[in-house]
Scaffold this motif. Structure first.
Motif, PDB file in Angstrom:
ATOM      1  N   HIS A 227       0.811  -1.221   0.000  1.00 28.87           N
ATOM      2  CA  HIS A 227       0.000   0.000   0.000  1.00 28.87           C
ATOM      3  C   HIS A 227       0.847   1.275   0.000  1.00 28.87           C
ATOM      4  CE1 HIS A 227      -3.729  -2.163   0.109  1.00 28.87           C
ATOM      5  NE2 HIS A 227      -4.411  -1.045   0.260  1.00 28.87           N
ATOM      6  N   PRO A 228       1.787   1.417   0.927  1.00 28.31           N
ATOM      7  CA  PRO A 228       2.588   2.651   0.869  1.00 28.31           C
ATOM      8  C   PRO A 228       3.348   2.807  -0.450  1.00 28.31           C
ATOM      9  CG  PRO A 228       3.390   1.153   2.604  1.00 28.31           C
ATOM     10  CD  PRO A 228       2.078   0.642   2.145  1.00 28.31           C
ATOM     11  N   ILE A 229       3.766   1.698  -1.038  1.00 34.88           N
ATOM     12  CA  ILE A 229       4.447   1.825  -2.345  1.00 34.88           C
ATOM     13  C   ILE A 229       3.453   2.285  -3.409  1.00 34.88           C
ATOM     14  CG2 ILE A 229       5.706   0.572  -4.139  1.00 34.88           C
ATOM     15  CD1 ILE A 229       6.829  -1.256  -1.938  1.00 34.88           C
ATOM     16  N   GLU A 230       2.276   1.687  -3.406  1.00 31.66           N
ATOM     17  CA  GLU A 230       1.272   2.089  -4.409  1.00 31.66           C
ATOM     18  C   GLU A 230       0.843   3.532  -4.208  1.00 31.66           C
ATOM     19  OE1 GLU A 230      -1.587   3.038  -6.951  1.00 31.66           O
ATOM     20  OE2 GLU A 230      -2.030   3.135  -4.799  1.00 31.66           O
ATOM     21  N   HIS A 231       0.763   3.965  -2.951  1.00 35.23           N
ATOM     22  CA  HIS A 231       0.331   5.345  -2.723  1.00 35.23           C
ATOM     23  C   HIS A 231       1.234   6.339  -3.440  1.00 35.23           C
ATOM     24  CE1 HIS A 231      -2.214   4.406   1.105  1.00 35.23           C
ATOM     25  NE2 HIS A 231      -2.756   3.972  -0.005  1.00 35.23           N
ATOM     26  N   GLU A 232       2.498   5.984  -3.624  1.00 36.57           N
ATOM     27  CA  GLU A 232       3.397   6.860  -4.387  1.00 36.57           C
ATOM     28  C   GLU A 232       2.964   6.928  -5.844  1.00 36.57           C
ATOM     29  OE1 GLU A 232       5.774   8.690  -2.988  1.00 36.57           O
ATOM     30  OE2 GLU A 232       5.265   7.853  -1.031  1.00 36.57           O
ATOM     31  N   LEU A 233       2.602   5.772  -6.391  1.00 41.43           N
ATOM     32  CA  LEU A 233       2.133   5.763  -7.787  1.00 41.43           C
ATOM     33  C   LEU A 233       0.889   6.622  -7.944  1.00 41.43           C
ATOM     34  CD1 LEU A 233       2.441   1.977  -8.811  1.00 41.43           C
ATOM     35  CD2 LEU A 233       3.889   3.876  -9.574  1.00 41.43           C
ATOM     36  N   SER A 234      -0.061   6.437  -7.042  1.00 39.20           N
ATOM     37  CA  SER A 234      -1.301   7.221  -7.145  1.00 39.20           C
ATOM     38  C   SER A 234      -1.039   8.701  -6.915  1.00 39.20           C
ATOM     39  CB  SER A 234      -2.331   6.725  -6.124  1.00 39.20           C
ATOM     40  OG  SER A 234      -2.827   5.473  -6.500  1.00 39.20           O
TER      41      SER A 234
END
Lengths: 396, 396
Positions: free
Chosen positions: B267-274
């Motif tokens: 999740h924290p990694i994806e939040h960067e993408l978003s």
């Protein structure tokens, strides 16, 4: 998947050592006058009683002890007197299902001015009055009472053992697995079977496609099946005690019931046994459950049994009937592995003199003619009792 | 199994048709001044808006519309102004995770007199102030916000997308599966992957012997895996929508986290993408998850992957390594079967210009160096992004 409501506000404090640091504050939030309820004194032997009193230091503590297994309405009557006389603000129940069950009804009885057996007979009465907050310290993993609104109360005068549901679940439940280290093999087995039975009453349901709920139950089932024998052999195994304790709570806090259609069957039948013979509830369930499974297995219920066999018992076989029959035998074997009797004579029930009246009562109280997973007549229930007299039908 | 506390007081109203009969009473218990929040207007097209207004008849309704996916702090600021000006008593959030997430922070912002972004940056601030009760009508099965205290709020000015936890879960959540019939394939897929990812973040945990929790998760996993493709192909399949909706709630209401040790990773990694590319959260998770699984698979984590492969994906094989690798491929295949991109170029991320800064931020915000299931450095996270540029490593 039927429509449902779910709300459960119980504050769970799970793990070792919380009582000493958290109990005072938890109790004091509700007031200064505490009724401390417990059973036969095992909490004095274990040292828990001293710890609790120390945590309650500064509060006004009234005690009600001697609450028995299959709690009797007389304990509730005694508690009613105490909560009224001492203007109790909160009940602290320390014990297993019996102590907590009785305490819940006492919590209602404070606000009722007649015999509290009325409250058990008429569920609507408890919902029209207030209820004292219940805080509990669980010492036996079994009934799930620590996170639900139910009680089971017996009236020896009338040979009745009835469920009673109040408006509230316990306010706070302390679940410390180490407090169950001293639970005997017998009670550990009975409690584990009770948990297994709670799952079974809810897993075998007419509702279709509630995969989430059933999948969750399968996980709880597997955990109970795995850890109960370990707890028996290694009573101070923390993980075993922790999984059983959390299973107790999960199996009967309403969570795995959502979307279900029908009522329970084996519990109301067992309640007759306990009411007439005062046998240990979980042991009675262990005797009845495999016989009940054989009774309900049919072409119609086969898919559920096949799921049960594959996802709970890990049976790898393509033939549903084979899987179903093996799953029932494995259920029997598991009960037996817990070193409890698997027949009624094993619990000293050796004749059929009450079978007819018990069967009729079970069908009536449990609404088994119309509300069960598979309908049962009094003759069907009598048949279960008769089959429970021997090990016939099972590899023993 | 670590010690834990669990308390979740959300009142769930699950099923079709409850809004018309129950919403008015539910809202009115909190007061007369209602802030109705929603998104881009799909609830007007579907007729839900009219039904809600009808149910609110007689109450004072203020509206805040236009709350976007990956909700922005500006929506919270606009809401703060409205709740203060109109002395709002209760917020009714109608929508998916974004609308409900924003509404929770607005509920806190009523009691805060400066910029609400402060509340997101400093979690302790929200816990020191009051929060308006939130009632929600969920229209997208995904984030689990309907039964937890969390929100994710973005600040485009600072390229930050941060979690924010308030003191309370929603007071009441209406979960009507039919309200998700109109959810697009894309959003159904993204929501289902989000649920899958919530389970994954909690299933792959260092804690040992929490069999009950893991067993429950396996059941939820299997249900999501089964029903998501059905919902995609048959959007008005009630059972598919109901299972996905209840899975959304179950996967992230705290229930399957109890006893766990470590924090989340994907999740924290994806939040960067978003945050940098405003891609759909669930689609980003679907791209990253199989690569992350390959990264964490090791001799140490193999037993967990073997359990995952056997109990979630039903893989029958005695070799743990084979089971683990097949489970990761099956995860990839399932994401792909939901008709969403499985690479970053598939969501129009075609160069690596932000990878280093995103990777550094993910490690910092997610505490990945010390708090993750398997520790990750910025270089490791950059590696995940790079591997996500192609289908290399997977049978596609």
């Amino acid at each position: 998947m039927l429509n449902f409501k779910f709300k459960n506000t119980t504050d769970i404090r799970f793990g070792e050592g919380r009582i000493d640091s958290e109990l005072h504050e938890v109790i004091a939030q509700f007031g200064n006058n505490v009724l401390l309820t417990y059973g036969g004194g095992s909490i004095k032997k274990s040292g828990l009683y001293e710890r609790v009193l120390k945590a309650l230091d500064g509060l006004n503590v009234t005690e009600l002890s001697g609450i028995e297994p299959n709690p009797k309405i007389d304990s509730v009557r005694a508690g009613q007197k105490l909560v009224k006389e001492n203007d109790i603000d909160v009940i602290l129940a320390v014990g297993g299902g019996s102590v907590i069950d009785a305490s819940k009804v006492i919590g209602s009885a404070k606000f009722y001015d007649a015999d509290p057996w009325d409250l058990v007979l008429d569920p609507s009465k408890r919902h029209s009055i207030n209820q004292l907050p219940i805080v509990d310290i669980l010492t036996l993993s079994a009934t799930g009472t620590e996170m639900n609104a139910g009680s089971v109360i017996s009236n020896p005068e009338t040979n009745q053992k009835l469920g009673s549901f109040g408006p509230n679940t316990p306010a706070v439940s302390f679940l410390d697995p180490t407090l169950t280290y001293s639970v005997s093999k017998w009670q550990t087995a009975a409690g584990s079977i009770d948990i297994f039975s709670h799952l079974t009453e809810q897993y075998f349901d007419k509702a279709e496609n509630i995969d989430i709920t059933r999948g969750q139950m399968e996980g709880i089932y597997r955990s109970v099946i795995k850890w109960a024998p370990i707890a028996l052999q290694d009573p101070e195994n923390y993980d075993a005690r922790a999984n059983l304790m959390w299973a107790s709570t999960q199996a009967l806090n309403g969570w795995v019931r959502v979307g279900n259609e029908n009522g329970w069957t084996v519990h109301p039948i067992e309640h007759e046994l306990s009411a007439y013979y005062d046998i240990t509830h979980g042991v009675g369930l262990g005797i009845l459950t495999p016989r009940w499974m054989k009774f309900v297995l049919s072409a119609e219920t086969l898919p559920r049994f096949a799921e049960f066999g594959r996802n709970v018992w890990g049976i790898n076989n393509d033939n549903d009937q084979v899987v179903a029959e093996l799953a029932i035998q494995k259920t029997y074997d598991w009960v037996k592995s817990l070193e409890v009797p698997t027949t009624l004579p094993g619990v000293d029930i050796t004749d059929d003199k009450h079978f007819d009246v018990m069967a009729a009562s079970a069908v009536k109280v449990g609404n088994l003619a119309t509300g069960a997973y598979v309908a049962m007549t009094p003759a069907d229930v009598r048949g279960l009792f008769e089959q429970s007299m021997t090990t016939d039908g099972f590899e023993d």
